[in-house]
Design an enzyme around this catalytic site. Structure first.
Site, PDB file in Angstrom:
ATOM      1  N   ARG A  23       0.805  -1.222   0.000  1.00  0.00           N
ATOM      2  CA  ARG A  23       0.000   0.000   0.000  1.00  0.00           C
ATOM      3  C   ARG A  23       0.835   1.267   0.000  1.00  0.00           C
ATOM      4  O   ARG A  23       0.367   2.340  -0.342  1.00  0.00           O
ATOM      5  CB  ARG A  23      -0.926   0.033   1.224  1.00  0.00           C
ATOM      6  CG  ARG A  23      -1.889  -1.124   1.309  1.00  0.00           C
ATOM      7  CD  ARG A  23      -2.499  -1.195   2.686  1.00  0.00           C
ATOM      8  NE  ARG A  23      -1.440  -1.476   3.675  1.00  0.00           N
ATOM      9  CZ  ARG A  23      -1.630  -1.461   4.993  1.00  0.00           C
ATOM     10  NH1 ARG A  23      -2.822  -1.164   5.485  1.00  0.00           N
ATOM     11  NH2 ARG A  23      -0.638  -1.737   5.805  1.00  0.00           N
ATOM     12  N   ASN A  49       1.353  24.416  14.302  1.00  0.00           N
ATOM     13  CA  ASN A  49       1.257  25.368  13.185  1.00  0.00           C
ATOM     14  C   ASN A  49       1.741  24.705  11.905  1.00  0.00           C
ATOM     15  O   ASN A  49       2.533  23.755  11.949  1.00  0.00           O
ATOM     16  CB  ASN A  49       2.142  26.599  13.424  1.00  0.00           C
ATOM     17  CG  ASN A  49       1.605  27.534  14.479  1.00  0.00           C
ATOM     18  OD1 ASN A  49       0.607  27.273  15.134  1.00  0.00           O
ATOM     19  ND2 ASN A  49       2.294  28.653  14.650  1.00  0.00           N
ATOM     20  N   HIS A  62      14.533  32.126  13.396  1.00  0.00           N
ATOM     21  CA  HIS A  62      13.608  32.483  14.469  1.00  0.00           C
ATOM     22  C   HIS A  62      13.906  31.664  15.715  1.00  0.00           C
ATOM     23  O   HIS A  62      14.080  30.444  15.644  1.00  0.00           O
ATOM     24  CB  HIS A  62      12.154  32.233  14.047  1.00  0.00           C
ATOM     25  CG  HIS A  62      11.741  33.008  12.844  1.00  0.00           C
ATOM     26  ND1 HIS A  62      10.826  32.535  11.931  1.00  0.00           N
ATOM     27  CD2 HIS A  62      12.118  34.236  12.388  1.00  0.00           C
ATOM     28  CE1 HIS A  62      10.651  33.434  10.973  1.00  0.00           C
ATOM     29  NE2 HIS A  62      11.432  34.471  11.226  1.00  0.00           N
ATOM     30  N   TYR A 132       4.871  22.439  12.505  1.00  0.00           N
ATOM     31  CA  TYR A 132       5.537  22.787  13.755  1.00  0.00           C
ATOM     32  C   TYR A 132       4.725  22.265  14.932  1.00  0.00           C
ATOM     33  O   TYR A 132       3.541  22.582  15.050  1.00  0.00           O
ATOM     34  CB  TYR A 132       5.610  24.310  13.926  1.00  0.00           C
ATOM     35  CG  TYR A 132       6.467  25.051  12.945  1.00  0.00           C
ATOM     36  CD1 TYR A 132       7.673  25.601  13.350  1.00  0.00           C
ATOM     37  CD2 TYR A 132       6.060  25.249  11.631  1.00  0.00           C
ATOM     38  CE1 TYR A 132       8.459  26.327  12.470  1.00  0.00           C
ATOM     39  CE2 TYR A 132       6.834  25.973  10.744  1.00  0.00           C
ATOM     40  CZ  TYR A 132       8.032  26.503  11.166  1.00  0.00           C
ATOM     41  OH  TYR A 132       8.803  27.223  10.297  1.00  0.00           O
TER      42      TYR A 132
END
Length: 197
Positions: A23, A49, A62, A132
């Site tokens: 599959r 997120n 960041h 995230y």
């Protein structure tokens, strides 16, 4: 899954081991106890997120202030990205150091970054989607931005054309400027903030 520390202390690469059949395949992308044993951190997810990016979009670098901090596990669920992990912890043995992680939907490779580490990536394909998993909910004012093209960092983005960036990312300070301004977290401060086992 195979969990290995990157060249940036306390950041980990999580490589799933697919089980194929007629599959397709199945793999575990996260198992709490396995990750806890490998990292020494009891990780609880508080927010999820996604970003969707056109090819050549450059996001980051960041990180977050400590406190409150915000550890993260980042996976590419569609497309592909060249991801950079950068140590933003003043006083860390790997401060300013980085590691490169190739991420794509097929491999399922994820990156775990606790408080004090920064992340950036460039999308290598249109419609690249990054997922995230965060250890804390977002709080306004918690994000630390560092210029992903800071010559002092020398990150190997392998760009062949100017990247697509937000105005905020393009205006971000260099690592040295952020350190001089006192906006970066301290190494010991971050170690105390890591989730206990």
């Amino acid at each position: 899954m195979i969990i290995t520390e990157t060249r940036v202390r306390d950041a980990y690469r999580i490589t799933p081991e697919p089980i194929p059949d007629h599959r397709g395949s199945l793999y575990e992308s996260l198992r709490y106890e396995t990750l806890r044993r490998a990292t020494g951190h009891a990780i609880e997810i508080r927010q999820v997120n996604h970003t969707v990016n056109r090819r050549n979009t450059l996001r980051g670098i960041h990180g977050t202030t400590v406190p409150p901090g915000q550890g993260k596990i980042v996976t590419c669920v569609r497309g592909a990205a060249r991801t950079m992990v950068v140590d933003l912890r003043v006083g860390s043995p790997t401060f300013g150091g980085h590691d490169v992680v190739g991420q794509d939907a097929e491999s399922g490779v994820a990156v775990y970054l606790p408080d004090g580490l920064g992340l950036g990536y460039v999308a290598l394909a249109d419609d690249t989607c990054m997922n995230y998993l965060y250890t804390r909910e977002y709080t306004p004012g918690m994000i630390i931005d560092i210029d992903a093209l800071d010559p002092g960092l020398g990150l190997p983005w392998n760009l062949t054309e100017p990247p697509v960036r937000s105005e905020r990312d393009a205006a971000a300070p260099s690592l040295a400027e952020a350190a001089a301004a006192g906006t970066l977290p301290g190494y010991e401060q971050c170690l105390r903030a890591y989730p206990a086992m």
